[in-house]
Write an enzyme that holds these catalytic residues in place. Sequence first.
Site, PDB file in Angstrom:
ATOM      1  N   HIS A  65     -10.173  -3.139   4.928  1.00 53.95           N
ATOM      2  CA  HIS A  65     -10.876  -4.119   4.106  1.00 53.95           C
ATOM      3  C   HIS A  65     -12.256  -4.370   4.706  1.00 53.95           C
ATOM      4  O   HIS A  65     -12.798  -5.467   4.581  1.00 53.95           O
ATOM      5  CB  HIS A  65     -10.083  -5.429   4.042  1.00 53.95           C
ATOM      6  CG  HIS A  65      -8.938  -5.412   3.084  1.00 53.95           C
ATOM      7  ND1 HIS A  65      -8.337  -6.557   2.618  1.00 53.95           N
ATOM      8  CD2 HIS A  65      -8.287  -4.390   2.479  1.00 53.95           C
ATOM      9  CE1 HIS A  65      -7.354  -6.238   1.777  1.00 53.95           C
ATOM     10  NE2 HIS A  65      -7.298  -4.931   1.689  1.00 53.95           N
ATOM     11  N   HIS A 123      -6.000   2.226   5.547  1.00 57.66           N
ATOM     12  CA  HIS A 123      -6.602   1.378   4.506  1.00 57.66           C
ATOM     13  C   HIS A 123      -7.345   0.254   5.203  1.00 57.66           C
ATOM     14  O   HIS A 123      -6.746  -0.490   5.980  1.00 57.66           O
ATOM     15  CB  HIS A 123      -5.492   0.823   3.608  1.00 57.66           C
ATOM     16  CG  HIS A 123      -5.955  -0.204   2.624  1.00 57.66           C
ATOM     17  ND1 HIS A 123      -7.122  -0.067   1.886  1.00 57.66           N
ATOM     18  CD2 HIS A 123      -5.409  -1.395   2.240  1.00 57.66           C
ATOM     19  CE1 HIS A 123      -7.268  -1.125   1.106  1.00 57.66           C
ATOM     20  NE2 HIS A 123      -6.255  -1.949   1.297  1.00 57.66           N
ATOM     21  N   GLU A 134     -26.771  12.416  10.335  1.00 60.38           N
ATOM     22  CA  GLU A 134     -25.979  13.241  11.259  1.00 60.38           C
ATOM     23  C   GLU A 134     -24.474  12.963  11.175  1.00 60.38           C
ATOM     24  O   GLU A 134     -23.646  13.867  11.255  1.00 60.38           O
ATOM     25  CB  GLU A 134     -26.491  13.013  12.692  1.00 60.38           C
ATOM     26  CG  GLU A 134     -25.787  13.824  13.769  1.00 60.38           C
ATOM     27  CD  GLU A 134     -26.139  15.308  13.739  1.00 60.38           C
ATOM     28  OE1 GLU A 134     -26.989  15.709  12.930  1.00 60.38           O
ATOM     29  OE2 GLU A 134     -25.538  16.060  14.531  1.00 60.38           O
ATOM     30  N   CYS A 149       0.825  -1.221   0.000  1.00 65.58           N
ATOM     31  CA  CYS A 149       0.000   0.000   0.000  1.00 65.58           C
ATOM     32  C   CYS A 149       0.855   1.266   0.000  1.00 65.58           C
ATOM     33  O   CYS A 149       0.303   2.380  -0.093  1.00 65.58           O
ATOM     34  CB  CYS A 149      -0.904   0.031   1.232  1.00 65.58           C
ATOM     35  SG  CYS A 149      -1.826  -1.480   1.521  1.00 65.58           S
ATOM     36  N   HIS A 187     -12.794  -4.378  -2.717  1.00 64.74           N
ATOM     37  CA  HIS A 187     -11.516  -4.396  -1.997  1.00 64.74           C
ATOM     38  C   HIS A 187     -11.616  -3.688  -0.636  1.00 64.74           C
ATOM     39  O   HIS A 187     -11.416  -4.320   0.397  1.00 64.74           O
ATOM     40  CB  HIS A 187     -10.466  -3.743  -2.909  1.00 64.74           C
ATOM     41  CG  HIS A 187      -9.080  -3.722  -2.355  1.00 64.74           C
ATOM     42  ND1 HIS A 187      -7.961  -3.680  -3.149  1.00 64.74           N
ATOM     43  CD2 HIS A 187      -8.610  -3.703  -1.084  1.00 64.74           C
ATOM     44  CE1 HIS A 187      -6.882  -3.658  -2.409  1.00 64.74           C
ATOM     45  NE2 HIS A 187      -7.257  -3.678  -1.135  1.00 64.74           N
TER      46      HIS A 187
END
EC number: 4.2.1.109
Length: 260
Positions: free
Chosen positions: A126, A124, A156, A106, A223
């Site tokens: 998943h 990140h 909200e 990543c 993903h």
Amino acid sequence: MAASHQDVQKKNEDQDNSSTTDPDSLIRSNDPLHPANHISDLCRRFYTLGWVTGTGGGVSIRHGNHIFLAPSGVQKEMMQPTDMFVMDFLTKQYVRRPQALKPSACTPLFLAAYTHRNAGCCIHTHSQWAVLITLICEAGLQNSAERNVFAIKEIEQIKGISRGGSGSDEIAEGGRKVGNLGYYDTMKIPIIENEAHEEDLTGALEKAIEEWPEACAVLVRRHGVYVWGKDVAQAKTQAESLDYLFQLAVEMHKLGLKWI
Ligand SMILES: CSC[C@@H](O)[C@@H](O)C(=O)COP(=O)(O)O
Ligand SMILES: [Zn+2]
């Protein structure tokens, strides 16, 4: 009085800058907010939410000119500060590389958030809610022209999201942070298509960041999601608000309710 987050960050940066010779001094600290400790702690917390299970997902923190990154393919909830890679943001060279480990796949995506949004942290996940919302959008149950964006309003929790990750911490009337979205604003998160290899997502993610200047995240179909913020607190709370909104929209979809 307890030291402010800024004081702690300044102290850590001073420590980093004074220790260019011993790479391990970059990740050794008793301070729980030091990035090497903080990433390990955050991943343990995110694991319980299903965000980083089975080695997927991750967290990166920018600390001055140092980028802290986890190794690739490891159990993210078991990581130790000694597992961290440290990259010099200016030269893009690793100033600390744990032996026998590879940096997270990543990494170029995290770097996109630092380079194009001046982020201080990128998360990140998943999360299955993130994955499901990309599938619901793909199924064309919203306007077919909008299959590449998740848009929601009049909930909200939208007020927990900044405009482009640059929101001020000042609280405006109604409990909303200055620079954050308001209740009647529409929050839009772009969706890009997945690729076989994480690093191949970089071009599409950079394009989405450019085309959606107000977005603090990019969804990746089938993903997960990349979320950033100006610091760890903002990245984390935005990841939480988004996950809440993704889950809510999935449940509304199951009930036949529309969210936009
Ligand atoms: C379950 S494997 C997931 C990876 O391919 C990737 O999507 C991911 O999020 C983590 O990559 P990593 O290189 O382990 O940090
Ligand atoms: Zn991933």
